[in-house]
Design a protein around this motif. Structure first.
Motif, PDB file in Angstrom:
ATOM      1  N   THR A  41     -60.894  11.100  45.178  1.00 17.06           N
ATOM      2  CA  THR A  41     -61.437  10.181  44.183  1.00 17.06           C
ATOM      3  C   THR A  41     -60.371   9.821  43.161  1.00 17.06           C
ATOM      4  N   ASP A  42     -60.353   8.559  42.723  1.00 20.23           N
ATOM      5  CA  ASP A  42     -59.440   8.150  41.663  1.00 20.23           C
ATOM      6  C   ASP A  42     -60.104   7.061  40.819  1.00 20.23           C
ATOM      7  N   ALA A  43     -59.773   7.060  39.549  1.00 18.66           N
ATOM      8  CA  ALA A  43     -60.269   6.048  38.597  1.00 18.66           C
ATOM      9  C   ALA A  43     -59.140   5.736  37.628  1.00 18.66           C
ATOM     10  N   ARG A  44     -58.783   4.445  37.524  1.00 18.95           N
ATOM     11  CA  ARG A  44     -57.680   4.020  36.650  1.00 18.95           C
ATOM     12  C   ARG A  44     -58.126   2.827  35.820  1.00 18.95           C
ATOM     13  N   ALA A  45     -57.782   2.860  34.536  1.00 19.28           N
ATOM     14  CA  ALA A  45     -58.108   1.774  33.615  1.00 19.28           C
ATOM     15  C   ALA A  45     -56.813   1.156  33.093  1.00 19.28           C
ATOM     16  N   TYR A  46     -56.801  -0.193  33.001  1.00 17.55           N
ATOM     17  CA  TYR A  46     -55.623  -0.930  32.550  1.00 17.55           C
ATOM     18  C   TYR A  46     -56.018  -1.798  31.354  1.00 17.55           C
ATOM     19  N   LEU A  47     -55.316  -1.625  30.242  1.00 16.94           N
ATOM     20  CA  LEU A  47     -55.534  -2.436  29.051  1.00 16.94           C
ATOM     21  C   LEU A  47     -54.384  -3.437  28.937  1.00 16.94           C
ATOM     22  N   TYR A  48     -54.680  -4.732  29.181  1.00 15.74           N
ATOM     23  CA  TYR A  48     -53.654  -5.769  29.183  1.00 15.74           C
ATOM     24  C   TYR A  48     -53.356  -6.246  27.763  1.00 15.74           C
ATOM     25  N   THR A  49     -52.277  -6.974  27.647  1.00 13.06           N
ATOM     26  CA  THR A  49     -51.829  -7.450  26.326  1.00 13.06           C
ATOM     27  C   THR A  49     -52.808  -8.436  25.701  1.00 13.06           C
ATOM     28  N   ASP A  50     -53.596  -9.135  26.508  1.00 12.69           N
ATOM     29  CA  ASP A  50     -54.565 -10.085  25.961  1.00 12.69           C
ATOM     30  C   ASP A  50     -55.921  -9.448  25.672  1.00 12.69           C
ATOM     31  N   GLY A  51     -56.026  -8.131  25.786  1.00 11.02           N
ATOM     32  CA  GLY A  51     -57.280  -7.443  25.513  1.00 11.02           C
ATOM     33  C   GLY A  51     -58.162  -7.227  26.717  1.00 11.02           C
ATOM     34  N   GLN A  52     -57.792  -7.767  27.858  1.00 13.13           N
ATOM     35  CA  GLN A  52     -58.567  -7.575  29.072  1.00 13.13           C
ATOM     36  C   GLN A  52     -58.447  -6.119  29.550  1.00 13.13           C
ATOM     37  N   VAL A  53     -59.545  -5.576  30.011  1.00 17.22           N
ATOM     38  CA  VAL A  53     -59.572  -4.211  30.557  1.00 17.22           C
ATOM     39  C   VAL A  53     -59.996  -4.283  32.014  1.00 17.22           C
ATOM     40  N   GLN A  54     -59.183  -3.700  32.892  1.00 14.71           N
ATOM     41  CA  GLN A  54     -59.483  -3.651  34.322  1.00 14.71           C
ATOM     42  C   GLN A  54     -59.757  -2.209  34.718  1.00 14.71           C
ATOM     43  N   PRO A  70     -62.675   6.765  56.200  1.00 12.40           N
ATOM     44  CA  PRO A  70     -63.341   5.659  55.486  1.00 12.40           C
ATOM     45  C   PRO A  70     -62.858   5.597  54.031  1.00 12.40           C
ATOM     46  N   GLU A  71     -62.731   4.377  53.498  1.00 12.24           N
ATOM     47  CA  GLU A  71     -62.274   4.162  52.126  1.00 12.24           C
ATOM     48  C   GLU A  71     -63.147   3.111  51.448  1.00 12.24           C
ATOM     49  N   LEU A  72     -63.390   3.287  50.147  1.00  9.75           N
ATOM     50  CA  LEU A  72     -64.154   2.339  49.332  1.00  9.75           C
ATOM     51  C   LEU A  72     -63.399   2.065  48.039  1.00  9.75           C
ATOM     52  N   GLU A  73     -63.455   0.800  47.556  1.00 11.86           N
ATOM     53  CA  GLU A  73     -62.817   0.427  46.296  1.00 11.86           C
ATOM     54  C   GLU A  73     -63.690  -0.574  45.542  1.00 11.86           C
ATOM     55  N   LEU A  74     -63.742  -0.394  44.205  1.00 11.35           N
ATOM     56  CA  LEU A  74     -64.473  -1.299  43.326  1.00 11.35           C
ATOM     57  C   LEU A  74     -63.562  -1.720  42.182  1.00 11.35           C
ATOM     58  N   THR A  75     -63.666  -2.980  41.774  1.00 10.29           N
ATOM     59  CA  THR A  75     -62.870  -3.511  40.665  1.00 10.29           C
ATOM     60  C   THR A  75     -63.789  -4.208  39.669  1.00 10.29           C
ATOM     61  N   ALA A  76     -63.587  -3.877  38.377  1.00  4.25           N
ATOM     62  CA  ALA A  76     -64.410  -4.469  37.315  1.00  4.25           C
ATOM     63  C   ALA A  76     -63.513  -4.893  36.156  1.00  4.25           C
ATOM     64  N   PHE A  77     -63.989  -5.882  35.374  1.00 10.06           N
ATOM     65  CA  PHE A  77     -63.245  -6.390  34.221  1.00 10.06           C
ATOM     66  C   PHE A  77     -64.164  -6.439  33.001  1.00 10.06           C
ATOM     67  N   SER A  78     -63.539  -6.409  31.815  1.00  8.71           N
ATOM     68  CA  SER A  78     -64.317  -6.359  30.575  1.00  8.71           C
ATOM     69  C   SER A  78     -64.707  -7.734  30.059  1.00  8.71           C
ATOM     70  N   LYS A  79     -64.015  -8.836  30.488  1.00 12.40           N
ATOM     71  CA  LYS A  79     -64.345 -10.173  29.998  1.00 12.40           C
ATOM     72  C   LYS A  79     -63.930 -11.232  31.010  1.00 12.40           C
ATOM     73  N   ASP A  80     -64.400 -12.454  30.801  1.00 10.79           N
ATOM     74  CA  ASP A  80     -64.106 -13.558  31.710  1.00 10.79           C
ATOM     75  C   ASP A  80     -62.663 -14.023  31.552  1.00 10.79           C
ATOM     76  N   ASP A  81     -62.083 -14.441  32.691  1.00 11.70           N
ATOM     77  CA  ASP A  81     -60.749 -15.050  32.714  1.00 11.70           C
ATOM     78  C   ASP A  81     -60.738 -16.021  33.897  1.00 11.70           C
ATOM     79  N   THR A  82     -61.305 -17.235  33.656  1.00 18.49           N
ATOM     80  CA  THR A  82     -61.474 -18.207  34.736  1.00 18.49           C
ATOM     81  C   THR A  82     -60.148 -18.696  35.293  1.00 18.49           C
ATOM     82  N   ASP A  83     -59.097 -18.661  34.499  1.00 21.92           N
ATOM     83  CA  ASP A  83     -57.791 -19.105  35.004  1.00 21.92           C
ATOM     84  C   ASP A  83     -57.291 -18.223  36.135  1.00 21.92           C
TER      85      ASP A  83
END
Length: 352
Positions: free
Chosen positions: A243-256, A275-288
């Motif tokens: 199991t692994d969990a990693r959080a990334y805080l970007y310079t524009d305030g986005q959190v992955q 077997p492997e599973l992965e999930l990705t989530a973000f803290s705010k919208d970034d349509t670009d």
């Protein structure tokens, strides 16, 4: 005259009995039963045993099970002259003796003459060499404190449907307590644009417990061209789930947030289903960059691998599935992108 003739044998017999009486007393003490002796109020503080010779005394069958010596004061007893070198106490029964109240504060036991005596100050050296030279191999080093390095490639494979190469690799240097890790994961398109999307991090690694390790460092994402601060935890959950969990805080305030889990199901000593599973989530919208708030993507893959070369190289074939989640599905449809995809995969895993 008759009186003297009668008296001489009597005198001789009496003398013989007097000579044999010590031997009889010593023999009688070997079978003495002290089971009911109460010595609780016996004061032996001023007794002088300096002239007692107990070298031939046999106490092997003496029973002291009922002796109560709880209040026996032996603090001033002088045993300096007692000789107990040949005393046999191997079969003595002291099971019921109560010596809890005995005062041994004044007893002086000199054990300097015992075998070995007192250990010298340098009996054992800190490095356990005991003064012996290490020879041609040099001083040994504990494996836990020896700096080492390693490289592990979990994924290096080709997706036939998406026409891309996926990769996930990690290198490290350090000890079992402190390491520096360099990690990178992503994909490279093999079509005309040859686009490479990767998320790389340089982190400090340290164990948090028996099954879990912590990471903290910096990261860079080529997909959105932004740097970030990274923190994560990785280890083995119950039932040997990686199991692994990693959080990334970007310079524009986005959190992955990236979550992953994998399990190795061994068919035999060489064949492994993973077997492997992965999930990705973000803290705010970034349509670009095609990102919406919440969970954006789900990935799953099943591999069949065969371990070769001391299990350091494992070719595999598998099947992968990717799906957009939540509002990310609508955003991809607006941009005419696939919201679900699957593909056959083939690649290799290795470490050294």
């Amino acid at each position: 005259m008759k009186m003297y003739k009668v008296g001489l044998p009597f005198i001789g017999i009496s003398s013989l009995l007097l000579l044999l009486s010590p031997v009889a007393n010593a023999a009688e003490m070997s079978n003495m039963d002290h089971g009911n002796m109460d010595m609780s109020n016996m004061d032996m503080s001023n007794m002088d045993h300096s002239g007692m010779d107990m070298s031939d005394m046999d106490m092997s069958n003496m029973d002291h099970s009922g002796m109560d010596m709880s209040n026996m004061d032996m603090s001033n007893m002088d045993h300096s002259g007692m000789d107990m070198s040949d005393m046999d106490m191997s079969s003595m029964d002291h099971s019921g003796m109560d010596m809890s109240g005995m005062d041994h504060s004044s007893m002086n036991m000199d054990m300097s003459g015992m075998q070995g005596g007192e250990a010298p100050p340098n009996a054992r050296s800190p490095d356990y060499s005991n003064g012996v030279d290490y020879g041609q191999y040099g001083k040994p080093v504990m494996m836990g404190s020896l700096p080492l390095w390693g490289v592990s490639v979990e994924t290096l494979g080709y997706q036939f449907e998406n026409d891309q190469i996926d990769f996930e690799a990690e290198g490290w240097y350090g000890t079992d307590s402190n390491r520096v890790t360099l990690r990178s994961e992503g994909s490279a398109q093999t079509n005309d644009d040859k686009e490479i999307d990767s998320l790389s991090s340089l982190a400090y690694w340290k164990p948090l417990g028996i099954f879990w390790n912590g990471e903290a460092g910096i990261a860079y994402n080529t997909e959105n061209d932004k740097s970030a601060i990274m923190a994560g935890i990785a280890g083995t959950a119950p039932y040997f789930v990686e199991t692994d969990a990693r959080a990334y805080l970007y310079t524009d305030g986005q959190v992955q947030l990236d979550l992953g889990a994998a399990y190795e199901w061994r068919l035999d000593q060489r064949w492994v289903v993973r077997p492997e599973l992965e999930l990705t989530a973000f803290s705010k919208d970034d349509t670009d960059n095609g990102i919406t708030k919440g969970f954006n993507e789900f990935e799953a893959e099943v591999r069949l691998a065969y371990e070769t070369f001391s299990r350091q190289l494992a070719p595999y074939v598998g099947f992968s599935y990717e799906s957009a989640l939540g509002d990310a599905r609508d955003l991809r449809r607006q941009e005419d992108e696939d919201v679900d995809s699957n593909s056959l995969t083939a690649g290799v895993m290795f470490w050294f």
